[in-house]
Design an enzyme around this catalytic site. Sequence first.
Site, PDB file in Angstrom:
ATOM      1  N   ARG A 298       0.828  -1.215   0.000  1.00 58.51           N
ATOM      2  CA  ARG A 298       0.000   0.000   0.000  1.00 58.51           C
ATOM      3  C   ARG A 298       0.860   1.263   0.000  1.00 58.51           C
ATOM      4  NH1 ARG A 298      -5.221  -2.053   3.704  1.00 58.51           N
ATOM      5  NH2 ARG A 298      -6.028  -3.336   2.002  1.00 58.51           N
ATOM      6  N   TYR A 442      -6.162  -0.967  -6.869  1.00 57.76           N
ATOM      7  CA  TYR A 442      -5.598  -2.224  -6.337  1.00 57.76           C
ATOM      8  C   TYR A 442      -4.958  -2.074  -4.953  1.00 57.76           C
ATOM      9  CZ  TYR A 442      -1.070  -1.299  -8.915  1.00 57.76           C
ATOM     10  OH  TYR A 442       0.088  -0.801  -9.427  1.00 57.76           O
ATOM     11  N   GLU A 443      -4.681  -3.218  -4.352  1.00 49.09           N
ATOM     12  CA  GLU A 443      -4.226  -3.289  -2.948  1.00 49.09           C
ATOM     13  C   GLU A 443      -5.251  -2.678  -1.993  1.00 49.09           C
ATOM     14  OE1 GLU A 443      -1.884  -5.194  -2.637  1.00 49.09           O
ATOM     15  OE2 GLU A 443      -0.858  -5.061  -4.550  1.00 49.09           O
ATOM     16  N   GLY A 444      -6.522  -2.890  -2.298  1.00 51.69           N
ATOM     17  CA  GLY A 444      -7.598  -2.318  -1.481  1.00 51.69           C
ATOM     18  C   GLY A 444      -8.024  -1.001  -2.085  1.00 51.69           C
ATOM     19  N   GLN A 449      -9.564   1.809   1.916  1.00 52.57           N
ATOM     20  CA  GLN A 449      -8.545   2.513   2.711  1.00 52.57           C
ATOM     21  C   GLN A 449      -9.197   3.467   3.701  1.00 52.57           C
ATOM     22  OE1 GLN A 449      -5.403   1.559   2.318  1.00 52.57           O
ATOM     23  NE2 GLN A 449      -6.069   0.255   0.629  1.00 52.57           N
TER      24      GLN A 449
END
Lengths: 598, 598
Positions: A298, A442-444, A449
Amino acid sequence: MPIYTPPLRDMQFVLHEVFKVTDEFKAMPAHAEVDADTINAVLEEAGKFAAGVAFPLNISGDTEGCKLDTATHEVTPPKGFKEAYRQYVEGGWPALSCDPEFGGQGLPHTVNQCLYEMLNSANQAWTMYPGLSHGAYEALVAHGTDEQKKTYLPKLVSGEWTGTMCLTEPHCGTDLGMLRTKAEPQGDGTYKITGNKIFISAGEHDFTENIVHLVLARLPDAPKGSKGISLFVVPKFHVKADGSLGERNPIFCTGLEHKMGIHGNATAQIAIDGATGTLVGEPHKGLAAMFVMMNAARLGVGNQSLGLTEVAFQNALAYAKDRIQMRSLSGKKAPDKEADPIIVHPDVRKMLLTAKAYAEGARALQVFCTLLLDKAHGHPDEKVRKDSDELVALLTPIVKAFVTDNGHVATNACMQVFGGHGFIKEWGMEQFVRDNRINMIYEGTNTIQSLDLLGRKVLGNNGATLKKFGKLVGQLVQEEGVNEKMAEFINPIAYLGDQMTKFTTEIGFRGFQNPDEVGAAAVDYLRVAGHLVFGYLFARMAQVALREIAAGNTDPFYVAKLQTARFYFAKLFPETATLMRTARAGSKVLMDTDAALA
Amino acid sequence: MPIYTPPLRDMQFVLHEVFKVTDEFKAMPAHAEVDADTINAVLEEAGKFAAGVAFPLNISGDTEGCKLDTATHEVTPPKGFKEAYRQYVEGGWPALSCDPEFGGQGLPHTVNQCLYEMLNSANQAWTMYPGLSHGAYEALVAHGTDEQKKTYLPKLVSGEWTGTMCLTEPHCGTDLGMLRTKAEPQGDGTYKITGNKIFISAGEHDFTENIVHLVLARLPDAPKGSKGISLFVVPKFHVKADGSLGERNPIFCTGLEHKMGIHGNATAQIAIDGATGTLVGEPHKGLAAMFVMMNAARLGVGNQSLGLTEVAFQNALAYAKDRIQMRSLSGKKAPDKEADPIIVHPDVRKMLLTAKAYAEGARALQVFCTLLLDKAHGHPDEKVRKDSDELVALLTPIVKAFVTDNGHVATNACMQVFGGHGFIKEWGMEQFVRDNRINMIYEGTNTIQSLDLLGRKVLGNNGATLKKFGKLVGQLVQEEGVNEKMAEFINPIAYLGDQMTKFTTEIGFRGFQNPDEVGAAAVDYLRVAGHLVFGYLFARMAQVALREIAAGNTDPFYVAKLQTARFYFAKLFPETATLMRTARAGSKVLMDTDAALA
């Protein structure tokens, strides 16, 4: 053709003048010897690789994309990518911040951060190959068995092999609790793994002989949901006891996605057809182990947008000075030319300064965070380690969402500076926009977040960590509160900090009665928090600049820094006026909309 | 695969219930007989063409793009585009709002507006072929000689031929005063034209036997700058006296641009190599003649973003109902499923409602503007014609910039609803984002629009036209000021109208001393004006909805309309709080930045 110059001066300013990193490193046994000259020399070389090797492949990589041979399941990335990777390995770059125990050079994360900023400016799609690899390295360092560490880490550190993260499945991305890939114990300590993964970045390529996949799967006795997920290492080729490669493991790329951007990276659909793997960490604790990678990833995604913001800014600035079109509203500025360069127009300047401010704020934030990571890992004082760890946990969703959203604004603004030419591929600007767009997802996703920030990191401990950050702001306010020259930078953050404290209490109460109130406010809340953090960092940078100028330093760099800070507070920071209002508007206008969304 | 359903119900609401267009048409001799049933039947058929013929070619057109044969200079658009155009011509659609004198059907612009909204939702790249043609038609109707009208208009109206606008050159887009293409009189009433044009949309294709290019060029005795530009009609093939085609005119496509989006449209580089043309309008008055097309085109560009916002919304809504992932924060909503559909999450709703509100606000604005156009052209009362013309001139830059910027926000939000799948081409969402991106640039960048609004349309006549719009707002405020149910919609616009009046006076003073103050405030000012207009329109729509509900109408459409209006005022309109502040921040923080932008 686009240009890129590594922003070494600004990096040195942030590292040495704002955060005085080498003073901090002195307290850490592993980094006590790292001096400014070493850091600067490493970054200069890193900049040469980024600008000279990775950057020239950016547009061609986008145009060409990756090719899958469906018969062999082998993937060929764009021309030149493999050779660039070979040079990267030869330069020892994969090892930069890795543990010397496994062949690493042991430099601080802070230095690796700056390397990656430049790689991302140069070529995000290419950089994701070594980037994912580094994530796999970190997960194995934290949770691998001695055997796994011995087998995989030296090869990942040298770059001889690369790694991936295999999380997402077609029916689940955000909600990993739903994942279906199965792992059956074979009785010999290994597991037979079966399932289908999608969206696997750098999932297959021809750079290296082996690829080390880290795969989330369920054991037969796994509880339902996210508490029943385990992590496995599944190499593309088995590794024999002597370290040489054995048979092909049936973990195959079966398709490549057609995407909006990052075309040079192979985003693989992966079929795992009874492949053999070994367990990483404890059974059913795979998500926690994976989060070691996720948190690093992240921060890494924010860094991707920092890189794109910087390179987009550099190109838009060069174009704005070069392109002549119309006259300045306040009278000719280049009377010898047929028209004035477009940089004379206030709104062109606004677009350029937006990108510059967002790049410089993000650079300061990224260095701030990785310095905290270095302290969390390597400081001898346990309290410092714990505080640093908590603070970086608080800042991680802000880095991921705020910096990538800013990157969206900035790359689009820089593209706009080019007018119609911005829409044409050859100029490279529209690619920065397209490549950046994935960073918000991406990555959440950035919504996830915001829930992580407000729900877990802030309200989850009754604002305790937020107060720690508030203390830093408070210290600066106290330190500079009587300095008239600092008032323009200090007053806005003092005011906003106060507002945020009140609003956090308010939303805590409201969320207690109705959790949707948290979901309704979270995205706006994160952006307010982002501006508080950027405001704090710009104030610190302005502080340094004002001191240098007062001391007689005539380097125009410091004047430039003040101008950028002033622009930031005048034109970007006031977004918080709206955000506080919309965050307060509550959930009813969103949730009482069944007719509108029928 | 994406879906699209023509939004006929909302169009009918706007046309018949909000603006009561047929009552307005009754006053116009040319449209007095146009009734609601006719309009609705036409729009239903138009929707069938858009959804059934143009829409299925949208993704394939993007993937395939256009091909140029460099030997013959002929261009082949994507598969199916030519056949779709044939059907469009067969259906008589090019003639819909054209003058019956030239074979048109003579329906109001307002109806054509709705046809084009649907075509743009279905396939912006394809729609630009007939769209540009219609622009050429309008310029020739307004400024063509009788001979030119006779030669070209019937063929453009039937769709047998198409038209283009050839303005931009490599070194000039915004600043047409710099253009270099030359026109030499041949002594026989024709001109020999030589030069290079770029960015010519629909510039070459195989749909029709002939293409009617409208070309800006300079006569030998032309004054410098924008006052020395003339407009010419330059057909691809000469037209003989009997209307049949003669020799090829040397106006050739020499290249196609590689673009971020609208791949299905041929964006041509055009070399004009001594081609023969005839003058349209007066010598050196070409820009004025071209602005007939430009103004229509600017409204048309807003309409493109309206179309994309609507189709993006429809797809994101369907996905949000279908995709299950995570549980609602306020408790399970679909306990029988493994997870809840993502529409339960507040921020997903916010993204969806953002697109819905921006689509519905834009639809109302576009109909409002084209109804003004119909009045400006066809109302018997000269004062009505003049007032309508002025008001649409004021609103044109708002339509162009505000609606396209909103389209950017909306298509990106809808793409975000899809998470990772939004980044994948097959879902179609990222194409909406890419296609929309050009709308913020072409036909005058959105910065240029803001200068046109604030500098020319507002300050240029001391706010006289703005006051006319203010009167409409004032009327509504007076009408509904005592209606408690309307307070939530009326109060914000009353307050903002007041703020804007003050700020307009203030910026007028400041701009008088320093014109850069106008340039520094213009973009923010335009967005504030946009929200005032949208706020006014949402209030009018809410007024109708509240009346229907009060009268016992149980159609959930009216409840939905109120929910959307409430969302708009709670979450989007408050952007004005920041915009008023940043507009006021002045030019100094932008212009005193030479060190920062060195």
